[in-house]
Design a protein around this motif. Structure first.
Motif, mmCIF file in Angstrom:
data_model
loop_
_atom_site.group_PDB
_atom_site.id
_atom_site.type_symbol
_atom_site.label_atom_id
_atom_site.label_comp_id
_atom_site.label_asym_id
_atom_site.label_seq_id
_atom_site.Cartn_x
_atom_site.Cartn_y
_atom_site.Cartn_z
ATOM 1 N N VAL A 109 0.661 -1.172 -0.094
ATOM 2 C CA VAL A 109 0.876 -0.182 0.039
ATOM 3 C C VAL A 109 0.575 1.290 -0.132
ATOM 4 C CG1 VAL A 109 -1.813 1.559 0.766
ATOM 5 C CG2 VAL A 109 -1.740 -1.060 0.952
ATOM 6 N N ARG A 110 0.706 1.889 -1.092
ATOM 7 C CA ARG A 110 1.542 3.421 -0.874
ATOM 8 C C ARG A 110 1.122 4.601 0.555
ATOM 9 N NH1 ARG A 110 0.983 7.071 -5.484
ATOM 10 N NH2 ARG A 110 2.030 8.310 -4.114
ATOM 11 N N PRO A 111 3.079 5.166 0.831
ATOM 12 C CA PRO A 111 2.460 5.578 1.963
ATOM 13 C C PRO A 111 1.726 6.598 0.878
ATOM 14 C CG PRO A 111 4.077 6.044 0.518
ATOM 15 C CD PRO A 111 3.534 4.799 0.007
ATOM 16 N N GLY A 112 1.552 7.894 2.539
ATOM 17 C CA GLY A 112 0.503 9.132 2.302
ATOM 18 C C GLY A 112 1.821 9.707 1.342
ATOM 19 N N ARG A 113 0.893 10.679 1.114
ATOM 20 C CA ARG A 113 1.559 12.578 0.287
ATOM 21 C C ARG A 113 1.741 13.172 0.721
ATOM 22 N NH1 ARG A 113 -1.291 10.554 -4.619
ATOM 23 N NH2 ARG A 113 0.431 9.551 -5.906
ATOM 24 N N VAL A 114 3.117 13.290 0.954
ATOM 25 C CA VAL A 114 3.340 14.999 1.828
ATOM 26 C C VAL A 114 3.620 16.075 1.589
ATOM 27 C CG1 VAL A 114 4.214 16.058 4.336
ATOM 28 C CG2 VAL A 114 3.281 13.625 4.064
ATOM 29 N N VAL A 115 3.002 17.240 0.971
ATOM 30 C CA VAL A 115 4.182 18.076 0.556
ATOM 31 C C VAL A 115 3.874 19.268 1.421
ATOM 32 C CG1 VAL A 115 2.983 20.166 -1.656
ATOM 33 C CG2 VAL A 115 2.437 17.823 -1.259
ATOM 34 N N VAL A 116 4.840 19.940 1.396
ATOM 35 C CA VAL A 116 5.804 20.731 2.328
ATOM 36 C C VAL A 116 6.115 21.833 1.310
ATOM 37 C CG1 VAL A 116 7.507 21.927 4.298
ATOM 38 C CG2 VAL A 116 6.685 19.463 3.608
ATOM 39 N N LEU A 117 5.280 23.514 2.136
ATOM 40 C CA LEU A 117 5.053 24.182 0.779
ATOM 41 C C LEU A 117 6.591 25.176 2.041
ATOM 42 C CD1 LEU A 117 1.880 25.652 0.400
ATOM 43 C CD2 LEU A 117 3.321 24.260 -1.077
ATOM 44 N N GLY A 118 7.786 25.564 1.889
ATOM 45 C CA GLY A 118 8.789 26.296 2.610
ATOM 46 C C GLY A 118 9.976 25.408 3.176
ATOM 47 N N ALA A 119 11.041 25.498 2.165
ATOM 48 C CA ALA A 119 11.952 24.792 2.959
ATOM 49 C C ALA A 119 13.208 25.415 3.861
ATOM 50 C CB ALA A 119 13.241 24.155 1.475
ATOM 51 N N ILE A 123 3.070 24.096 -7.410
ATOM 52 C CA ILE A 123 1.698 23.790 -6.116
ATOM 53 C C ILE A 123 1.070 23.782 -6.684
ATOM 54 C CG2 ILE A 123 0.670 25.204 -4.214
ATOM 55 C CD1 ILE A 123 2.483 27.731 -4.715
ATOM 56 N N GLU A 124 -0.193 24.018 -7.870
ATOM 57 C CA GLU A 124 -1.751 23.214 -7.490
ATOM 58 C C GLU A 124 -1.778 21.524 -7.993
ATOM 59 O OE1 GLU A 124 -3.184 25.145 -11.077
ATOM 60 O OE2 GLU A 124 -3.223 27.440 -10.088
ATOM 61 N N ASP A 125 -0.585 21.372 -8.820
ATOM 62 C CA ASP A 125 -0.033 19.757 -9.410
ATOM 63 C C ASP A 125 -0.240 19.103 -8.350
ATOM 64 O OD1 ASP A 125 -0.175 20.495 -12.205
ATOM 65 O OD2 ASP A 125 1.894 20.383 -12.711
ATOM 66 N N GLU A 126 0.670 19.196 -7.282
ATOM 67 C CA GLU A 126 0.664 18.521 -6.191
ATOM 68 C C GLU A 126 0.156 18.711 -4.741
ATOM 69 O OE1 GLU A 126 3.909 16.802 -5.744
ATOM 70 O OE2 GLU A 126 3.937 16.911 -7.760
ATOM 71 N N VAL A 127 -0.464 20.149 -3.769
ATOM 72 C CA VAL A 127 -1.470 20.056 -3.550
ATOM 73 C C VAL A 127 -2.940 18.914 -3.789
ATOM 74 C CG1 VAL A 127 -3.000 21.841 -1.840
ATOM 75 C CG2 VAL A 127 -0.509 22.577 -2.516
#
Length: 374
Positions: free
Chosen positions: A166-176, A225-229
């Protein structure tokens, strides 16, 4: 100098502005420290420890404000504290004035010298007094997101680590920056599928060098941002412009495109949030659901791990507090350029350009007469 430390009154704010060890360092330098009774109870620090460090304890915040030349806090004064501020007093705390017109007006009317932890800035652009709390908040953001992704919490029922087959959850972080890179650290440790976006290629390069193919790095622009979020299970907003209101990188229309039960944790909520639909919440009621997406907007996240946060904060703030106490405000600002950037208001004027711009008020450059900075 008389340094005052009142109890924090923000909902579920358990931190205290200084540990007994910090108090001891100041009293050994000849300063008078007055603390409100019970000031450290939320962080497991007893009045006895403050007394043994040389502090005086008083009943009630009013006594602290009445006696102290310098007020040291964790969070900004709330309306119940506005009337306690004295004309000419110095206040050193997290202020976040760019989204707080009411407090700014009080500081200006009372001619308070207000220094903001979050705008103290070193020559390399780093924020030494924001950094420790950003580290804590960034690490907690993923833990919080993982909690609210559970179905019983209203989430979509996703385990960030996934499971065999089962694939892991997708986490998107805005800002490094500090908060974002710490969120990445925890998300990677949990085994999530992590993507981080930033406008600075150098920041992304550092993360890429450290984590390699365990993360995805992308330049932050509206398309990426749109593609990932829209496909994210958890979005961590970690965008910061020192002193200024955060830009809305995630629009309401984009939130509508996310799957129901997804979670947003916006670390930039103190500065207005980088997600258009986020509003400040509290530890008592931390989540709002908008368009089926859970929004976590607690401004004082590190307050939940108060003991760790209190010690980390004192480690960073003490040297600056000591300099103010030893030299006086004007001389301290004159000899420390980083501290001078922390000056937000003085003598009824705003001395931080980004705060003034955010509030639509006049900006007054610092002059020799203001603080001997030249």
């Amino acid at each position: 100098m008389i340094v005052g430390i009142p109890r924090e009154i923000k909902v579920r704010e358990y931190r205290v502005a200084m540990t007994p060890a910090g108090v001891r360092a100041l009293t050994e330098s000849g300063h008078d420290i007055v603390v409100e009774c019970g000031v450290g109870s939320g962080s497991g620090l007893e009045d006895r420890e403050y007394l043994e460090a040389g502090a005086r304890t008083v009943e009630g915040a009013a006594e602290v404000y009445a006696q102290a030349d310098l007020i040291v806090k964790v969070k900004e004064p709330l309306p119940a504290e506005y009337g306690l501020l004295r004309s000419g007093q110095c206040l050193f705390t997290y202020l976040h004035l760019a989204t707080n017109t009411a407090l700014t007006s009080v500081l200006l009317q009372n001619r308070i010298t207000a220094l903001a932890y979050e705008t103290v800035q070193l020559h390399d652009g780093s924020l030494p007094l924001l950094q420790p709390m950003s580290e804590v908040a960034g690490r907690m953001a993923v833990q919080i997101g993982a909690h609210f992704l559970q179905k019983e919490q209203g989430g979509k029922g996703v385990l960030l680590a996934g499971a065999p087959g089962v694939r892991p959850g997708r986490v998107v972080v805005l800002g490094a920056g500090t908060g974002g890179s710490n969120a990445v650290r925890i998300a990677v440790g949990m085994g999530a599928d992590v993507t981080v976006l930033d406008i600075e290629p150098s920041r992304l390069a550092l993360l890429d060098e450290h984590y390699g193919n365990r993360i995805h790095t992308l330049i932050s622009n509206s398309q990426n941002i749109e593609d990932e979020v829209r496909h994210a299970d958890l979005v961590v907003g970690a965008v910061l412009i020192p002193g200024a209101r955060a830009p809305h990188l995630v629009t309401e229309d984009l939130v509508k495109q996310m799957e129901p039960g997804s979670v947003i944790v916006d670390l930039a909520v103190d500065q207005g949030g980088c997600v258009e639909t986020v509003r400040p919440t509290t530890h008592d009621e931390p989540v709002r659901t908008v368009h089926g997406v859970l929004h976590y907007g607690v401004p004082n996240i590190p307050g939940a791990v108060s003991r760790t946060s209190t010690f980390a904060l004192t480690n960073s703030t003490l040297a600056y507090i000591r300099k103010i106490a030893d030299l006086g405000v004007s001389n301290a600002l004159a000899c420390d350029a980083a501290l001078a950037k922390g000056l937000n208001t003085r003598d009824g004027q705003i001395h931080n350009r980004k705060v003034a711009s955010a509030l639509g008020l006049a900006f007054s450059p610092v002059t020799c007469a203001d603080s001997d900075q030249g």
